[in-house]
Design an enzyme around this catalytic site. Structure first.
Site, short mmCIF file in Angstrom:
data_model
loop_
_atom_site.label_atom_id
_atom_site.label_comp_id
_atom_site.label_asym_id
_atom_site.label_seq_id
_atom_site.Cartn_x
_atom_site.Cartn_y
_atom_site.Cartn_z
N GLY B 158 4.03 -4.89 -2.32
CA GLY B 158 3.55 -6.06 -1.59
C GLY B 158 2.84 -7.07 -2.47
O GLY B 158 2.53 -8.18 -2.04
N GLY B 293 6.83 6.68 -11.86
CA GLY B 293 8.11 6.48 -11.21
C GLY B 293 7.97 5.58 -10.00
O GLY B 293 6.93 4.94 -9.81
N TYR B 499 -18.30 -2.17 -0.07
CA TYR B 499 -17.61 -3.34 -0.59
C TYR B 499 -18.63 -4.37 -1.02
O TYR B 499 -19.56 -4.65 -0.27
CB TYR B 499 -16.83 -3.96 0.57
#
Lengths: 646, 579
Positions: B158, B293, B499
């Protein structure tokens, strides 16, 4: 060692030291009402993160803390008593310890002390810029005040100043001996003192209550915490080797992340005349220290009639614990154990706290104001030791003092010599303030030594305590001068080795941070080269034409100590072991014998402080061994002592 | 050149966050406005934002720093192509492109320095080629070819990374191929007996939820980036979702993973819910950050969609009380689907984002005025803080649960402050990323970063890190006080996730990004020194890898390194993250 680098030089350059100006705080006291002053509106700036709390709440916080809870559980398991009992014990310790700061008592002291100070002192000079910095520091972070300790006056004086300038009143760690004075002890408690036992080595519970109490007051920003790094009053006016216990405690909240930062503020209090002058000399000569008692304090009233000159109080630059610890301490070492479990500080932490302590004591020393009398004491003591019986002519004394003034200034001393007054007047007014110690007749000055041995010792030790105030200015160059004197050649490496030996030998005597030999050597070299005393090239150290006078002076600075240590060695070599208690009286007798036969020139060697330091150094160096048993015995290894060049 | 599925790229900004049609701007009247139609806030005027920005950052609408409007293709270095690889790739029929725009779009995540450079039109090393595999087998082919021709592969999902994970290593001399998984976006099957779904790893969060919802299910995994981040990315970074209290984090949700590596395909032989078969190989995959991978398919747990959802909010007199309440909620293990605690600065920020006309968005103060004005008197507006709550489940249980949580909150001085406030708090999660772009138009740069820590250190870390940011900004010559704020976003049995948001006005600084990076670096040092983790869910990437050794020990590093050496000895997956 490496040749001195320019960057390092910058740090040593005493000319770069900037100091603030002083204001006399007594001046206003002399011109306005003491009562109105004592009742003035007092609204200090407080710590920004402060949650206000009462004295009783503070105690509850300590008793309910996880830290103390953990130790209580531990102790109750070990002793097999209920944790309630241990908690009770902890509460009792706390009760005995805790301060009960209240403004009314402070106001009472403010009034009384104003009266007393005005009688005793000509002025109390404060660097007001330092107080502004302190105010800022108090607002931003928890603050620890670290005054030098030369007098009982120190902590009352500190609180008095902070009250006067509308700064937050500190809580002060005081020795338990004050508690003996019933009324005064309680008064001190109500002016912010909290009392700690002198020794509580193995007592876990006591330690836990004590450290938690200090930390909680500090972390919450309840008040600045004040204590004396030197642990006790220095009787000799030399700074004492710093004690690490409390410093360790106050640094802990930062190291464990409980506060963002802590400001350590070194404060240098210099007395032109110490109130305890006579007391200290007597103590050093072995006349026992009177126990602190209220009645004793009142007997001290006669001192009220004397002139004690001025006091200078210099509030130093706040030192951030965070900056001290930066790239020194790996704080993540505390991440894997819950922070309320007491742990022995790691080697890394111990050496960090130790270095910080030395740095702070040096910061105190650097901002100590030296009066002209301090320099006169140097000259007079040297003359006395040289046995110039007829004394020194006033103009010679003045010439020498002026020479010493210029030298000490070059070495960065904070000297208050009034330059607008002719030097001869400066000298005579200094002599008159200390007239108890000197005798002037027919224009010649000498120490007021009367008959007998103890009384001269008394004057000489008093005088030495003034000279000692400036020792920190000269100590590194003096060690170098003596090293040059004793080294077999002028090869730099050899002189360094000899410097290193002397420095190591005297590290109980002077403030010399362990492990900083190279820096100290470089500093000394720098000063002596800069002032034209020495020339140093790659290999050799050369004395310049005009350097001889300076070197001779510097060597003489260390000489009494060198001879003193030698006498102690000689004494020990003649012993087959003795107990700790026997040591001082025996060595004193030995020294008196040597003084009387004229084999020893320095009466000041009679100082028990020097004798104890010498013994401690010899034990540290492994020349003397302390054997633990029923009575502590010292086993001397004379051969080894000799091998080590003693 | 084939250009596949251009849709996503064309509706999204090339040098900022999210959809091209959605952004904050100051209109002609000087009022802040959020454009577009996609969000609740879209099309609305936000009257308080301007004043907040001006007062918080000393920003000024006269002082603009506009971004370069379009990508200048000539600034992009021509691709280094591996002709042999290209030739064989063509024969497989897998779509690819070396168009400059395609390459630049996949050359970055959303770190401040990455976006700042793009806005200034500065383009560094970008992939030389983009490939769009359509399924697991395509990936197998691509990896085989990459190994054969020694081409560097960087998986791309994304593109929401905030750890410099997508940055092409400048020292890489081989041809770099960006392996874009966006075409692998199907749900392959749903197993209602076991409540699992087998999904291709390129699927984006919001699509996964939407498609599952159509069958009455959900995964419940909702990271703040779920509009754009992909399933494969979640696995590769050990993602965490807002509602982890009910559904779990990615490691709890995953039942089976298939990954294509240079050594071949790794997967387990069954879908048992738990196994004792040595160390769980899934844990080599989760958090591997594209170094081993490409994750191609994942079997995930699914749940029936919740019958009932209810938002809520609680106001606390101060942050300390708020944290104590969250700790108690965690102790009693009764955390709602989500519980978040904002500090005072964020409370004010949230207040500034109140839209002009709305019945839904009642401001905190309005609500408080109505209901709690008397009770509220003791609260200091400069200290109070707010927790937002989200409850999910069947109606009766939700209401019961709600009462339990509010009762606990009351013990810590918390006052219920309404559903709307809670809902608005969660909505802001999605638009907050757009705000950074607005700030960057006016000399304000900033970013968020996260950590996790034991409960007893939450307050200490919040205080120290915020103070460190302020001090570092001052030391580094930032002219204006920065915004330095935090919130507790997740609770666990043994700790919490926090955060931090940090932004400042960079007028007067010659190299603002460098200053920003120094401050963020110092903040991370502070976190680590105080016992916080290197990352809770953003991952390490290249941004934080300097601290990996101290975080997991040298032996730990050696373990990871030996896995990498075995699985990918030629460093085909050469993004150089993590190690």
């Amino acid at each position: 060692f490496q040749p001195v680098t320019p960057v390092v030089l910058l740090i040593f350059n005493p000319m770069l030291k900037k100091r603030d100006d002083f204001e006399d705080m007594l001046e206003e006291r002399r011109n306005s009402s003491d009562l109105r002053y004592a009742l003035k509106c007092y609204t200090p700036v407080l710590y920004k993160g402060l949650t206000p709390c009462k004295v009783s709440e503070l105690k509850q916080m300590v008793l309910q803390s996880d830290q103390l809870g953990y130790v209580i559980t531990q102790v109750s398991k070990e002793k097999g008593v209920t944790s309630d009992e241990v908690t009770g014990e902890a509460a009792a310790i706390l009760e005995e310890m805790a301060q009960r700061l209240q403004l009314s008592t402070v106001r009472f002291f403010a009034f009384t002390l104003s009266k007393v100070f005005k009688t005793l002192f000509r002025s109390i000079c404060i660097n007001e810029e330092g107080l502004q910095r302190l105010q800022q520091a108090i607002h931003n972070h928890p603050v620890v005040l670290l005054p030098s300790h030369r007098s009982y006056m120190d902590f009352l004086l500190m609180s008095y100043i902070l009250y006067t300038y509308d700064l937050a009143l500190p809580v002060i760690a005081a020795g338990m001996d004050f508690m003996g004075m019933k009324v005064v002890g309680e008064m001190l408690r109500m002016s912010g003192a909290f009392f700690i036992r002198r020794s509580f080595g193995g007592d876990k519970l006591y330690w836990a209550v004590f450290s938690e109490y200090v930390k909680i007051m500090l972390k919450n920003g309840y008040a600045p915490v004040e204590f004396f790094l030197e642990g006790t009053r220095s009787r000799t006016a030399k700074s004492l080797t710093p004690k690490l216990g409390l410093l360790n405690i106050v640094m802990d909240p930062f190291l464990k992340g409980e506060v963002f930062d802590i400001s350590l503020v070194p404060v240098s209090i210099s007395y032109e005349r110490t109130l305890e002058e006579a007391l200290y000399a007597r103590e050093l000569l072995g006349v026992p220290k009177p126990k602190e008692s209220t009645s004793g304090l009142f007997k001290a009233r006669k001192i009220l009639s004397e002139d004690y000159g001025s006091i200078h109080v210099y509030f130093g630059q706040p030192v951030s614990v965070r900056s001290l610890a930066e790239s020194r301490v790996n704080r993540s070492q505390f991440n894997l154990i819950p922070r309320h479990i007491p742990t022995r500080p790691s080697e890394e932490i111990l050496s960090f706290v130790n270095d910080s302590a030395y740095r702070l004591v040096r910061a105190q020393e650097e901002n100590m104001v030296l009066k002209p009398w301090v320099l006169l004491a140097f000259v007079l003591l040297q003359k006395q030791a040289a046995e110039e019986k007829q004394g020194t002519a006033l103009d010679e004394l003045t010439e020498q003092a002026v020479w010493l003034r210029d030298l000490s200034r070059q070495y960065g001393a904070f000297l208050h010599w009034p330059d607008h007054i002719p030097p001869s007047e400066v000298v005579s007014s200094s002599l008159s303030l200390h007239r108890g110690l000197v005798r002037i007749s027919e224009g010649r000055v000498q120490l007021a030594l009367e008959q007998g041995l103890l009384y001269p010792g008394f004057v000489i030790l008093s005088c030495a305590s003034y000279r000692n105030q400036a020792l920190n200015v000269f100590i590194r160059p003096a060690l170098l001068a003596s090293a040059i004197h004793t080294a077999a050649s002028n090869r730099k490496q050899e002189i360094y080795n000899s410097f290193s030996f002397l420095r190591n030998m005297f590290s109980n005597e002077f403030i010399l941070c362990p492990g900083a030999t190279v820096q100290d050597f470089e500093e000394a070299c720098y000063l002596l080269v800069k002032t034209g005393t020495l020339q140093i090239n790659q290999q050799e150290v050369l004395i310049t034409e005009r350097g001889h006078r300076t070197l001779a002076f510097l060597t003489s600075v260390l000489d009494p100590f060198l001879q003193g240590y030698q006498v102690v060695c000689r004494f020990l070599c003649e012993q087959d072991g003795l107990t700790e208690k026997q040591f001082i009286p025996a060595v004193r007798k030995f020294i008196i014998k040597h003084l009387l036969t004229g084999r020893l020139r320095y009466t000041e060697v009679l100082s028990s402080d020097l004798q104890k330091n010498a013994l401690a150094a010899l034990i540290r160096l492994g020349a003397v061994q302390k054997i633990k048993g029923n009575n502590y015995c010292f086993n001397v290894f004379p051969s080894e002592a000799r091998n080590r060049g003693l | 050149t084939f250009k596949s599925n251009p849709k996503k790229q064309e509706i999204m900004k090339w040098n900022g966050w999210g959809y091209s049609d959605s952004k904050f701007l100051y209109n002609k009247k000087g009022q802040a406005e959020f454009t577009g139609k996609r969000y609740r806030l879209s099309g609305m005027i936000i009257p308080g934002l301007r004043e907040w920005m001006e007062s918080t950052f000393s920003a000024n609408l006269q002082h603009k720093t506009p971004a370069a409007p379009i990508l200048n293709s000539s600034a992009v270095q021509p691709p280094t192509l591996n002709e042999a690889f290209l030739k064989e790739l063509k024969s497989t029929g897998i779509p690819f492109s070396h168009d400059a725009e395609d390459r630049v779009f996949r050359s970055h995540g959303h770190c401040l320095h990455e976006i700042f450079a793009l806005r200034e039109g500065k383009i560094g090393r970008v992939p030389d080629l983009v490939v769009w595999p359509n399924c697991h087998n395509d990936v197998v082919k691509i990896v085989e070819l990459a190994c054969k021709h020694n081409v560097c592969l960087i998986p791309y999902g994304g593109g929401t990374s905030v750890s410099s994970a997508l940055e092409c290593p400048p020292e890489e001399t081989r041809s770099i191929v960006s392996l874009d998984t966006s075409q692998m976006n199907r749900i392959l099957w749903i197993d209602e007996k076991n409540l699992t779904a087998h999904v291709e790893a390129g699927i984006v969060g919001q699509d996964l939820e939407r498609l599952l919802n159509e069958s009455g299910y959900c995964t419940g995994h909702e990271p703040d980036s779920m509009e754009f981040s992909s399933l494969g990315g979640w696995v590769a970074t050990r993602a965490s979702g807002m509602k982890k209290n009910i559904y779990g984090n990615i490691e709890d949700l995953v039942v089976h993973i298939k990954m294509v590596t240079p050594r071949g395909v790794i997967e387990k032989s069954c879908q048992g819910p738990r196994m004792s078969t040595g160390p769980d190989v899934h844990h080599f995959i989760m958090g591997s950050e594209g170094t081993l991978g490409v994750v191609t398919e994942v079997t995930m747990k699914i749940r029936p969609m919740p019958e009932y959802q209810k938002y809520g909010s609680v106001v606390f007199p101060n942050f300390e009380m708020g944290v104590a309440c969250l700790r108690e909620v965690a102790r009693q293990r009764c955390a709602p689907a989500s519980i978040r605690l904002m500090d005072n600065e964020q409370f004010k920020f949230g207040h500034a984002l109140k839209p002009q006309v709305s019945s839904i968005f009642t401001s905190f103060l309005d609500g408080l005025k109505k209901f709690y004005i008397t009770k509220f008197k003791g609260f200091d507006p400069n200290r109070l803080c707010v927790a937002t709550l989200l409850f999910e489940g069947d109606r009766e249980k939700v209401l019961q649960h709600e009462k339990q949580v509010y009762d606990i909150a009351a013990k810590f001085g918390g006052l219920a402050a309404g559903e709307d406030n809670g809902q608005r708090g969660y909505m802001l999660t999605f638009v907050i990323a757009y705000l950074r772009d607005l700030g960057m138009d006016y000399y304000v740069i900033g970013e968020s970063f996260e950590t996790s820590m034991p409960w007893d250190r939450v307050l200490d870390i919040c205080r120290n890190v915020k103070a460190r940011i302020v001090r570092e900004c001052k030391d580094k010559g930032v002219q204006f006080p920065p915004l330095s704020t935090c919130r507790v976003t997740q609770t666990y049995d043994a700790g919490a996730c926090v955060y931090f948001y940090f932004a400042f006005n960079y007028r007067g600084l010659s190299d603002p990004v460098h200053v920003y990076e120094q401050v963020e670096h110092a903040a991370r040092e502070e976190i680590l020194a105080n016992g916080g983790s290197l990352s809770h869910h953003h991952g390490v990437g290249k941004l934080r890898k300097e601290w990996m050794r101290e975080s997991i020990s040298s032996v730990g590093m050696g373990m990871l390194k030996s896995v990498k050496d075995y699985v990918d000895p030629n460093n085909i997956f050469g993004n150089r993250n993590l190690l």
